[in-house]
Design a protein around this motif. Structure first.
Motif, PDB file in Angstrom:
ATOM      1  N   ARG A   1      -2.392   0.990 -19.189  1.00 51.93           N
ATOM      2  CA  ARG A   1      -3.684   1.600 -18.949  1.00 51.93           C
ATOM      3  C   ARG A   1      -4.644   0.583 -18.345  1.00 51.93           C
ATOM      4  N   GLY A   2      -5.504   1.065 -17.430  1.00 56.84           N
ATOM      5  CA  GLY A   2      -6.470   0.187 -16.796  1.00 56.84           C
ATOM      6  C   GLY A   2      -5.956  -0.491 -15.550  1.00 56.84           C
ATOM      7  N   PHE A   3      -4.702  -0.252 -15.185  1.00 56.73           N
ATOM      8  CA  PHE A   3      -4.133  -0.849 -13.976  1.00 56.73           C
ATOM      9  C   PHE A   3      -4.133   0.209 -12.883  1.00 56.73           C
ATOM     10  N   GLU A   4      -5.052   0.080 -11.934  1.00 57.01           N
ATOM     11  CA  GLU A   4      -5.200   1.070 -10.876  1.00 57.01           C
ATOM     12  C   GLU A   4      -5.314   0.371  -9.532  1.00 57.01           C
ATOM     13  N   PRO A   5      -4.222  -0.191  -9.040  1.00 56.32           N
ATOM     14  CA  PRO A   5      -4.281  -0.939  -7.779  1.00 56.32           C
ATOM     15  C   PRO A   5      -4.341  -0.011  -6.579  1.00 56.32           C
ATOM     16  N   ALA A   6      -4.862  -0.530  -5.470  1.00 59.60           N
ATOM     17  CA  ALA A   6      -4.748   0.171  -4.194  1.00 59.60           C
ATOM     18  C   ALA A   6      -3.317   0.014  -3.703  1.00 59.60           C
ATOM     19  N   PRO A   7      -2.723   1.067  -3.132  1.00 59.43           N
ATOM     20  CA  PRO A   7      -1.307   0.978  -2.764  1.00 59.43           C
ATOM     21  C   PRO A   7      -0.999  -0.099  -1.731  1.00 59.43           C
ATOM     22  N   GLN A   8      -1.892  -0.318  -0.766  1.00 55.86           N
ATOM     23  CA  GLN A   8      -1.621  -1.357   0.230  1.00 55.86           C
ATOM     24  C   GLN A   8      -1.573  -2.737  -0.419  1.00 55.86           C
ATOM     25  N   GLY A   9      -2.520  -3.002  -1.309  1.00 59.61           N
ATOM     26  CA  GLY A   9      -2.511  -4.284  -1.999  1.00 59.61           C
ATOM     27  C   GLY A   9      -1.295  -4.460  -2.877  1.00 59.61           C
ATOM     28  N   LEU A  10      -0.842  -3.372  -3.496  1.00 56.06           N
ATOM     29  CA  LEU A  10       0.333  -3.446  -4.352  1.00 56.06           C
ATOM     30  C   LEU A  10       1.593  -3.746  -3.535  1.00 56.06           C
ATOM     31  N   VAL A  11       1.699  -3.164  -2.338  1.00 54.75           N
ATOM     32  CA  VAL A  11       2.840  -3.473  -1.465  1.00 54.75           C
ATOM     33  C   VAL A  11       2.888  -4.971  -1.176  1.00 54.75           C
ATOM     34  N   LEU A  12       1.753  -5.552  -0.837  1.00 55.60           N
ATOM     35  CA  LEU A  12       1.725  -6.985  -0.529  1.00 55.60           C
ATOM     36  C   LEU A  12       2.046  -7.831  -1.754  1.00 55.60           C
ATOM     37  N   THR A  13       1.607  -7.390  -2.928  1.00 53.38           N
ATOM     38  CA  THR A  13       1.970  -8.101  -4.160  1.00 53.38           C
ATOM     39  C   THR A  13       3.479  -8.063  -4.376  1.00 53.38           C
ATOM     40  N   LEU A  14       4.081  -6.890  -4.213  1.00 48.41           N
ATOM     41  CA  LEU A  14       5.525  -6.757  -4.398  1.00 48.41           C
ATOM     42  C   LEU A  14       6.299  -7.633  -3.412  1.00 48.41           C
ATOM     43  N   LEU A  15       5.912  -7.576  -2.145  1.00 47.27           N
ATOM     44  CA  LEU A  15       6.640  -8.348  -1.142  1.00 47.27           C
ATOM     45  C   LEU A  15       6.392  -9.841  -1.311  1.00 47.27           C
ATOM     46  N   GLY A  16       5.180 -10.210  -1.680  1.00 48.37           N
ATOM     47  CA  GLY A  16       4.900 -11.622  -1.912  1.00 48.37           C
ATOM     48  C   GLY A  16       5.675 -12.183  -3.087  1.00 48.37           C
ATOM     49  N   ALA A  17       5.929 -11.343  -4.084  1.00 50.62           N
ATOM     50  CA  ALA A  17       6.610 -11.811  -5.294  1.00 50.62           C
ATOM     51  C   ALA A  17       8.128 -11.788  -5.182  1.00 50.62           C
ATOM     52  N   TYR A  18       8.677 -10.873  -4.359  1.00 50.35           N
ATOM     53  CA  TYR A  18      10.120 -10.636  -4.427  1.00 50.35           C
ATOM     54  C   TYR A  18      10.872 -10.729  -3.104  1.00 50.35           C
ATOM     55  N   LEU A  19      10.197 -10.643  -1.969  1.00 53.23           N
ATOM     56  CA  LEU A  19      10.908 -10.652  -0.688  1.00 53.23           C
ATOM     57  C   LEU A  19      11.180 -12.089  -0.265  1.00 53.23           C
ATOM     58  N   GLU A  20      12.446 -12.421  -0.097  1.00 49.70           N
ATOM     59  CA  GLU A  20      12.843 -13.772   0.301  1.00 49.70           C
ATOM     60  C   GLU A  20      14.013 -13.716   1.282  1.00 49.70           C
ATOM     61  N   PRO A  21      14.025 -14.634   2.268  1.00 54.58           N
ATOM     62  CA  PRO A  21      12.910 -15.503   2.672  1.00 54.58           C
ATOM     63  C   PRO A  21      11.854 -14.702   3.429  1.00 54.58           C
ATOM     64  N   ARG A  22      10.616 -15.067   3.240  1.00 51.99           N
ATOM     65  CA  ARG A  22       9.524 -14.288   3.816  1.00 51.99           C
ATOM     66  C   ARG A  22       9.585 -14.240   5.343  1.00 51.99           C
ATOM     67  N   GLU A  23      10.076 -15.303   5.959  1.00 51.03           N
ATOM     68  CA  GLU A  23      10.057 -15.386   7.421  1.00 51.03           C
ATOM     69  C   GLU A  23      11.057 -14.462   8.084  1.00 51.03           C
ATOM     70  N   SER A  24      12.096 -14.041   7.383  1.00 53.64           N
ATOM     71  CA  SER A  24      13.156 -13.276   8.061  1.00 53.64           C
ATOM     72  C   SER A  24      13.639 -12.051   7.301  1.00 53.64           C
ATOM     73  N   ALA A  25      13.337 -11.924   6.040  1.00 56.77           N
ATOM     74  CA  ALA A  25      13.861 -10.804   5.254  1.00 56.77           C
ATOM     75  C   ALA A  25      13.187  -9.489   5.641  1.00 56.77           C
ATOM     76  N   GLU A  26      13.952  -8.408   5.510  1.00 55.95           N
ATOM     77  CA  GLU A  26      13.436  -7.062   5.724  1.00 55.95           C
ATOM     78  C   GLU A  26      13.734  -6.233   4.481  1.00 55.95           C
ATOM     79  N   VAL A  27      12.945  -5.180   4.288  1.00 49.69           N
ATOM     80  CA  VAL A  27      13.133  -4.317   3.131  1.00 49.69           C
ATOM     81  C   VAL A  27      13.122  -2.870   3.583  1.00 49.69           C
ATOM     82  N   TRP A  28      14.014  -2.093   3.021  1.00 49.69           N
ATOM     83  CA  TRP A  28      14.155  -0.672   3.369  1.00 49.69           C
ATOM     84  C   TRP A  28      12.918   0.104   2.929  1.00 49.69           C
ATOM     85  N   SER A  29      12.429   0.959   3.821  1.00 46.63           N
ATOM     86  CA  SER A  29      11.214   1.717   3.518  1.00 46.63           C
ATOM     87  C   SER A  29      11.401   2.619   2.307  1.00 46.63           C
ATOM     88  N   GLY A  30      12.579   3.216   2.174  1.00 46.30           N
ATOM     89  CA  GLY A  30      12.823   4.091   1.035  1.00 46.30           C
ATOM     90  C   GLY A  30      12.738   3.356  -0.286  1.00 46.30           C
TER      91      GLY A  30
END
Length: 268
Positions: A2-31
């Motif tokens: 409760r009390g966690f209400e992020p904007a979806p765009q900011g949440l996407v960047l948080t997810l990718l910043g935390a888990y997408l590696e390597p940042r320079e070349s990795a891709e992630v499926w839209s689904g």
């Protein structure tokens, strides 16, 4: 949570910043990203709108492989995330004594208001506080970072920068309380501790949800905490406790959270 209400765009960047590696070349499926945003309560439609808007802001790059769409980080986003990592993971880690301060003046015209808005957000993340319209103050030597930001947004011609130290003839500690709300800052740290100190994760999914909420919430502190010198004002109450909690919990959840991210974004 409760009390966690992020904007979806900011949440996407948080997810990718935390888990997408390597940042320079990795891709992630839209689904997979749509699926992960669904875990935080966003509909597929809202998730796709957020992804499209991030592409429009040059924060994500879209590629196609047949019927499948993938996303990658743009060079601009990689730079912003690296800057964010430096601020987030160094915040409050060592006591700061009297130091060089940076003053920035700008008179960016109205027709460049988007650049002005983006500049101001980045200034706040670097610990700047507003003295008055167009005048910003930071208790750090930010000459290099400010020069880079001004050039990045093509507004160098509208700005001036000064480095210096506060005069000792006046009580500068009183002045800084008009630039930064230190009582509110302490309340934010206390709220963070209260929110996360009793939470645990029992499986990979819960680890990702908790770790993402943790870092997404914590990353607001660089916008709020200028890290004022300890010989000017005492550190904010509850900051040490909040930092210890974050630096213990974030790495402890990393492995199971990453497993769930990989599972959720897999096309299998």
């Amino acid at each position: 949570m409760r009390g966690f209400e992020p904007a979806p765009q900011g949440l996407v960047l948080t997810l990718l910043g935390a888990y997408l590696e390597p940042r320079e070349s990795a891709e992630v499926w839209s689904g997979g990203l749509v699926r992960l945003l669904g875990e935080f309560g966003f509909s597929p439609g809202a998730a796709r709108v957020a992804l499209n808007r991030l592409v429009g802001r040059d924060l994500l790059a879209r590629t196609r492989d047949g019927r499948h769409v993938h996303y990658a980080l743009t060079p601009r986003t990689i730079t912003v995330l690296a800057e964010g990592d430096r601020r987030i993971f160094s915040l409050g880690r060592s006591a700061r004594a009297e130091t060089t301060w940076t003053v920035l003046w700008h008179a960016i015209p109205e027709e460049r208001r988007l650049a002005r808005t983006r500049l101001v957000r980045r200034l706040r993340f670097l610990g700047f506080g507003p003295v008055q319209d167009g005048t910003w103050l930071a208790p750090h030597d930010r000459e290099h970072e400010v020069a880079t930001l001004l050039a990045e947004h093509d507004v160098t011609e509208y700005a001036g920068v000064l480095l210096g130290r506060p005069a000792t003839a006046v009580d500068f500690a009183v002045f800084v309380t008009r630039v930064w709300d230190l009582a509110e800052l302490a309340a934010h740290y206390e709220s963070f501790v209260d929110r996360f100190r009793r939470h645990t994760a029992t499986d990979d999914r819960e680890a990702l949800l908790l770790r993402t909420r943790l870092v997404h919430t914590f990353r607001e502190f660089p916008f709020l905490d200028p890290e004022l010198p300890a010989d000017l004002v005492p550190p904010p109450r509850h900051r040490a406790e909040a930092l210890a909690l974050f630096h213990d919990l974030y790495p402890a959840l990393a492995e199971p959270a990453r497993r769930y991210f990989d599972h959720a974004t897999s096309m299998r």
